[in-house]
Design an enzyme around this catalytic site. Structure first.
Site, PDB file in Angstrom:
ATOM      1  N   ASP A 159      -6.112  18.248  33.732  1.00 12.53           N
ATOM      2  CA  ASP A 159      -5.444  17.881  32.477  1.00 12.53           C
ATOM      3  C   ASP A 159      -6.441  17.908  31.302  1.00 12.53           C
ATOM      4  O   ASP A 159      -6.125  18.411  30.224  1.00 12.53           O
ATOM      5  CB  ASP A 159      -4.876  16.461  32.655  1.00 12.53           C
ATOM      6  CG  ASP A 159      -3.681  16.172  31.767  1.00 12.53           C
ATOM      7  OD1 ASP A 159      -3.159  17.119  31.163  1.00 12.53           O
ATOM      8  OD2 ASP A 159      -3.263  15.003  31.687  1.00 12.53           O
ATOM      9  N   TRP A 189      -6.869  10.711  25.000  1.00 12.56           N
ATOM     10  CA  TRP A 189      -6.809  11.625  26.151  1.00 12.56           C
ATOM     11  C   TRP A 189      -8.160  11.896  26.817  1.00 12.56           C
ATOM     12  O   TRP A 189      -8.216  12.521  27.868  1.00 12.56           O
ATOM     13  CB  TRP A 189      -6.246  12.986  25.710  1.00 12.56           C
ATOM     14  CG  TRP A 189      -6.945  13.546  24.494  1.00 12.56           C
ATOM     15  CD1 TRP A 189      -6.517  13.441  23.197  1.00 12.56           C
ATOM     16  CD2 TRP A 189      -8.188  14.250  24.449  1.00 12.56           C
ATOM     17  NE1 TRP A 189      -7.420  14.041  22.352  1.00 12.56           N
ATOM     18  CE2 TRP A 189      -8.453  14.538  23.090  1.00 12.56           C
ATOM     19  CE3 TRP A 189      -9.111  14.670  25.418  1.00 12.56           C
ATOM     20  CZ2 TRP A 189      -9.604  15.226  22.677  1.00 12.56           C
ATOM     21  CZ3 TRP A 189     -10.249  15.351  25.009  1.00 12.56           C
ATOM     22  CH2 TRP A 189     -10.487  15.610  23.650  1.00 12.56           C
ATOM     23  N   LYS A 218       1.663   3.813  25.983  1.00 12.18           N
ATOM     24  CA  LYS A 218       2.016   5.139  25.448  1.00 12.18           C
ATOM     25  C   LYS A 218       0.749   5.984  25.548  1.00 12.18           C
ATOM     26  O   LYS A 218      -0.113   5.952  24.695  1.00 12.18           O
ATOM     27  CB  LYS A 218       2.437   4.994  23.980  1.00 12.18           C
ATOM     28  CG  LYS A 218       3.429   6.029  23.488  1.00 12.18           C
ATOM     29  CD  LYS A 218       2.945   7.464  23.533  1.00 12.18           C
ATOM     30  CE  LYS A 218       2.007   7.819  22.413  1.00 12.18           C
ATOM     31  NZ  LYS A 218       1.334   9.126  22.601  1.00 12.18           N
ATOM     32  N   SER A 253      -8.143   8.185  17.133  1.00  9.85           N
ATOM     33  CA  SER A 253      -8.900   8.585  15.947  1.00  9.85           C
ATOM     34  C   SER A 253      -8.801   7.543  14.832  1.00  9.85           C
ATOM     35  O   SER A 253      -7.862   6.742  14.786  1.00  9.85           O
ATOM     36  CB  SER A 253      -8.358   9.917  15.437  1.00  9.85           C
ATOM     37  OG  SER A 253      -7.027   9.745  15.003  1.00  9.85           O
ATOM     38  N   GLU A 309      -9.924   0.761  18.696  1.00 12.96           N
ATOM     39  CA  GLU A 309     -11.148   1.407  19.213  1.00 12.96           C
ATOM     40  C   GLU A 309     -11.100   2.839  18.706  1.00 12.96           C
ATOM     41  O   GLU A 309     -10.316   3.652  19.197  1.00 12.96           O
ATOM     42  CB  GLU A 309     -11.142   1.395  20.752  1.00 12.96           C
ATOM     43  CG  GLU A 309     -11.252   0.028  21.366  1.00 12.96           C
ATOM     44  CD  GLU A 309     -12.615  -0.598  21.182  1.00 12.96           C
ATOM     45  OE1 GLU A 309     -13.625   0.140  21.155  1.00 12.96           O
ATOM     46  OE2 GLU A 309     -12.686  -1.826  21.060  1.00 12.96           O
ATOM     47  N   CYS A 316     -16.054   9.176  22.499  1.00  7.74           N
ATOM     48  CA  CYS A 316     -16.176   8.462  21.214  1.00  7.74           C
ATOM     49  C   CYS A 316     -17.615   8.139  20.879  1.00  7.74           C
ATOM     50  O   CYS A 316     -18.011   8.130  19.721  1.00  7.74           O
ATOM     51  CB  CYS A 316     -15.333   7.192  21.250  1.00  7.74           C
ATOM     52  SG  CYS A 316     -15.697   6.134  22.658  1.00  7.74           S
TER      53      CYS A 316
HETATM   54  P1  NAD Z   1      -5.277  10.414  18.147  1.00  4.80           P
HETATM   55  O1  NAD Z   1      -5.504   9.363  17.122  1.00  4.80           O
HETATM   56  O2  NAD Z   1      -4.841  11.740  17.713  1.00  4.80           O
HETATM   57  O3  NAD Z   1      -4.178   9.921  19.198  1.00  4.80           O
HETATM   58  C1  NAD Z   1      -4.346   8.734  19.934  1.00  4.80           C
HETATM   59  C2  NAD Z   1      -2.990   8.212  20.359  1.00  4.80           C
HETATM   60  O4  NAD Z   1      -2.241   7.841  19.204  1.00  4.80           O
HETATM   61  C3  NAD Z   1      -2.137   9.227  21.098  1.00  4.80           C
HETATM   62  O5  NAD Z   1      -1.487   8.568  22.149  1.00  4.80           O
HETATM   63  C4  NAD Z   1      -1.144   9.697  20.037  1.00  4.80           C
HETATM   64  O6  NAD Z   1       0.067  10.166  20.538  1.00  4.80           O
HETATM   65  C5  NAD Z   1      -0.940   8.418  19.246  1.00  4.80           C
HETATM   66  N1  NAD Z   1      -0.490   8.602  17.863  1.00  4.80           N
HETATM   67  C6  NAD Z   1      -0.601   9.708  17.071  1.00  4.80           C
HETATM   68  N2  NAD Z   1      -0.089   9.447  15.849  1.00  4.80           N
HETATM   69  C7  NAD Z   1       0.364   8.173  15.870  1.00  4.80           C
HETATM   70  C8  NAD Z   1       0.969   7.317  14.901  1.00  4.80           C
HETATM   71  N3  NAD Z   1       1.233   7.726  13.668  1.00  4.80           N
HETATM   72  N4  NAD Z   1       1.267   6.049  15.262  1.00  4.80           N
HETATM   73  C9  NAD Z   1       0.995   5.605  16.493  1.00  4.80           C
HETATM   74  N5  NAD Z   1       0.414   6.370  17.461  1.00  4.80           N
HETATM   75  C10 NAD Z   1       0.107   7.629  17.150  1.00  4.80           C
HETATM   76  O7  NAD Z   1      -6.626  10.471  18.989  1.00  4.80           O
HETATM   77  P2  NAD Z   1      -6.945  11.424  20.225  1.00  4.80           P
HETATM   78  O8  NAD Z   1      -7.185  12.798  19.735  1.00  4.80           O
HETATM   79  O9  NAD Z   1      -5.958  11.200  21.309  1.00  4.80           O
HETATM   80  O10 NAD Z   1      -8.308  10.821  20.778  1.00  4.80           O
HETATM   81  C11 NAD Z   1      -9.551  11.155  20.292  1.00  4.80           C
HETATM   82  C12 NAD Z   1     -10.052  10.040  19.418  1.00  4.80           C
HETATM   83  O11 NAD Z   1     -10.126   8.825  20.156  1.00  4.80           O
HETATM   84  C13 NAD Z   1     -11.454  10.292  18.918  1.00  4.80           C
HETATM   85  O12 NAD Z   1     -11.519   9.924  17.574  1.00  4.80           O
HETATM   86  C14 NAD Z   1     -12.304   9.359  19.769  1.00  4.80           C
HETATM   87  O13 NAD Z   1     -13.522   8.999  19.174  1.00  4.80           O
HETATM   88  C15 NAD Z   1     -11.383   8.200  19.945  1.00  4.80           C
HETATM   89  N6  NAD Z   1     -11.763   7.384  21.099  1.00  4.80           N
HETATM   90  C16 NAD Z   1     -12.311   6.161  20.870  1.00  4.80           C
HETATM   91  C17 NAD Z   1     -12.719   5.378  21.939  1.00  4.80           C
HETATM   92  C18 NAD Z   1     -13.344   4.032  21.713  1.00  4.80           C
HETATM   93  O14 NAD Z   1     -13.470   3.278  22.662  1.00  4.80           O
HETATM   94  N7  NAD Z   1     -13.754   3.701  20.496  1.00  4.80           N
HETATM   95  C19 NAD Z   1     -12.555   5.846  23.248  1.00  4.80           C
HETATM   96  C20 NAD Z   1     -11.975   7.098  23.450  1.00  4.80           C
HETATM   97  C21 NAD Z   1     -11.579   7.871  22.364  1.00  4.80           C
END
Ligand code: NAD
Length: 536
Positions: free
Chosen positions: A111, A180, A204, A257, A278, A312
């Site tokens: 995945d 993811w 989710k 993000s 986070e 991250c």
């Molecule tokens: P993303 O913000 O695009 O998505 C994260 C989640 O939010 C997904 O499940 C997505 O479907 C959901 N989402 C999207 N739009 C939304 C909205 N408007 N309202 C509510 N939920 C919504 O992030 P990503 O691409 O999945 O993950 C990568 C990011 O995660 C990177 O910035 C990374 O640094 C961060 N991250 C942080 C940590 C930490 O512990 N600080 C750990 C892992 C990843």
């Protein structure tokens, strides 16, 4: 037709994915189809082949899950149990991850596109961390009805006619929205403490790679979590936004993000509900000139290439002392150009990314999906256009180099003499891209390290322990590493709380502080009887 090796490995993973839990939402203790019957495709990053189609939960499905969770919350059985008893049940879920480790790791390898060995290590970590959370059940019970403590402040003890104790109550129905890159780790790090603390929850997972998280619904059902207490709704941002905006949800715990985190905080602000965020990072690796050169190169590679730079805490800004900049960059370039690409992560059991084990990064994995690949290449095209200097990389490897796989690969890329206001210095690229600047004095090193809006992690390397600790203490980040040899870089422990300064987040995960995030502190004043009377 004879299947090629990669397609064979994919076909094996697809046999795991026929199970009900990978094809339905989990709501109110049952596996159900999404109301609108839509599906979402996910692809194997190493080849671009279709891996699976999973249910696309939308706002209407989220509403059903919120209703089920609120019904369980109102019924009150779960919240009314001692935390230690809840923990015993959640521990069965953690054990379930361990018992199904190989299958779940294969699913994550397919995945996310991470080498199997790394996926297996992460899965073991998720199970271990889950058990840690469960071991805190008794500690949480011991925090109920604790006499108020003045904290050592003068005049802080309540008058003698007052009897006051603290309790830690669950918050209510919590939305858990996850990223993811380490699907199970990120998700279960929320699920276990939220449930042990007595909340009801809706998970989710990310639509980009969240298949392993769907198994948590089955684990909850098998462990005997009461219906509605835990629910899983797969879907995209629409489902996440519906969860965040609902008045039926009292807290959102989010990993993702910074942009999405800010939107979620806005939605929660409307109803003044709790948030734990986070978020992203742009961690610095500061290397002083007394550091062993080989160790510095190894640490740099591990820092920006672990999980393909999709972590991250990826150390994507190298801040090197001017006096060793040239030899360090020369060796780094040589080592990076030798790295092979991981063209079938599912079967990468023997070589794999050994980053977590011995500090070596020995393989380049594909980017998780086409859209992330395009996003990273967009950063690189813009850097080229702006005249940034490329030490190495910057392109998609030619088809032959990656075995004509058709996967989403990018060469490990190093950008040098980067301006401080450049996007590649300030923004999270989330791929195998390192930006380099140099410094002369200790003061400059600190300024460089603190020169972005993020503050998730950072590392200082020096043979001088006092200097390493001094500089680490001045870096504004939730987790800093001070090291003479790079050992422990990116290491995490369930008992050690972490989180972000600035744009990297709000709140802390892990440790007892991480468990407290899923509780509300309440003071109970009682008069006219003793606490012992009340407990008879
Ligand atoms: P993303 O913000 O695009 O998505 C994260 C989640 O939010 C997904 O499940 C997505 O479907 C959901 N989402 C999207 N739009 C939304 C909205 N408007 N309202 C509510 N939920 C919504 O992030 P990503 O691409 O999945 O993950 C990568 C990011 O995660 C990177 O910035 C990374 O640094 C961060 N991250 C942080 C940590 C930490 O512990 N600080 C750990 C892992 C990843």
């Amino acid at each position: 037709m004879e299947l090629n090796t990669k397609t064979k490995s994919l076909a094996k993973v697809q046999t795991h994915l026929v199970a009900e839990c990978f094809n339905k939402l989990y709501i109110g203790g049952e596996f159900v189809d999404p109301i609108d019957g839509e599906k979402y495709p996910t692809y194997y990053p190493a080849t671009g082949e279709l891996l699976h189609e999973f249910p696309r939960g939308k706002a209407n499905d989220v509403e059903s899950a919120i209703a089920a969770a609120n019904a369980a919350w109102a019924e009150g059985t779960w919240a009314g149990m001692p935390a230690a008893s809840r923990a015993e049940i959640v521990a069965k879920m953690a054990q379930g991850i361990e018992d199904n480790l190989e299958m779940l790791a294969e699913i994550e390898a397919a995945d996310v596109g991470k080498p199997y060995r790394q996926a297996a290590k992460g899965m073991g970590g998720a199970a271990g961390e889950g058990k840690y959370w469960c071991s805190l059940g008794k500690a949480l019970d011991a925090e109920q009805d604790v006499p108020v403590n003045s904290g050592g402040g003068e005049g802080g003890v309540p008058p003698s006619e007052w009897n006051v104790v603290y309790r830690r109550d669950p918050i209510g129905v919590i939305g858990l929205i996850s990223a993811w890159n380490y699907p199970m780790n990120v998700a279960f790090r929320k699920v276990a403490p939220a449930l042990v603390a007595g909340n009801c929850a809706i998970l989710k997972p990310s639509e980009i790679a969240g298949l392993s998280c769907m198994f948590i619904g089955k684990l909850a059902q098998d462990a005997g979590i009461p219906p509605g207490v835990f629910n899983v709704v797969t879907g995209d941002g629409e489902a996440g936004a519906a969860l965040a905006a609902s008045p039926g949800v009292s807290m959102i715990s989010f990993t993702g993000s910074t942009l999405t985190g800010s939107k979620i905080m806005g939605a929660c602000a409307q109803k003044l509900s709790q948030v734990a965020l986070e978020l992203g990072g742009k961690s610095a690796l500061v290397v002083f000139d007394d550091t062993d050169l080989d160790k510095a190169v190894e640490t740099t590679m591990k820092g920006f290439l672990t999980n393909g730079g999709q972590i991250c805490t990826a150390h994507t800004r190298l801040i090197v002392q001017e006096s060793i900049k040239s030899p360090l960059l020369k060796k780094l370039k040589e080592e990076l150009e030798k790295l092979p690409f991981c063209t079938d992560p599912i079967t990468e059991k023997d070589r794999g990314d050994r980053a977590w084990e011995d500090g070596m990064t020995d393989v380049v994995q594909p980017i998780v999906c086409d859209s992330q690949h395009k996003k990273i290449m967009g950063f690189l095209h813009e850097a080229k256009r702006a005249g940034v200097e490329f030490l190495t990389g910057g392109n998609v490897p030619d088809a032959e180099t990656v075995g004509n796989s058709g996967g989403y690969f990018i060469q490990p890329t190093v950008l040098i003499n980067v301006e401080r206001d450049a996007d590649v210095w300030q923004k999270e690229v989330f791929g195998p891209v390192l930006s380099v600047r140099s410094f002369s004095t200790e003061q400059e090193a600190v300024l460089e390290a603190n020169s972005t809006a993020f503050g998730l992690a950072s590392t200082v390397m020096s043979a001088d322990p006092a200097k390493a600790m001094r500089v680490a203490n001045r870096i504004r980040a939730g987790a800093v590493y001070a090291t003479s040899n790079g050992e422990g870089l990116l290491a995490e422990h369930p008992a050690v709380s972490r989180g972000g300064f600035g744009c990297s987040g709000i709140g802390r995960e892990k440790g007892i502080i991480g468990l407290h995030e899923y509780t509300e502190l309440k003071s109970v004043n009682y008069t006219g009887f003793s606490l012992a009377d009340a407990k008879k």
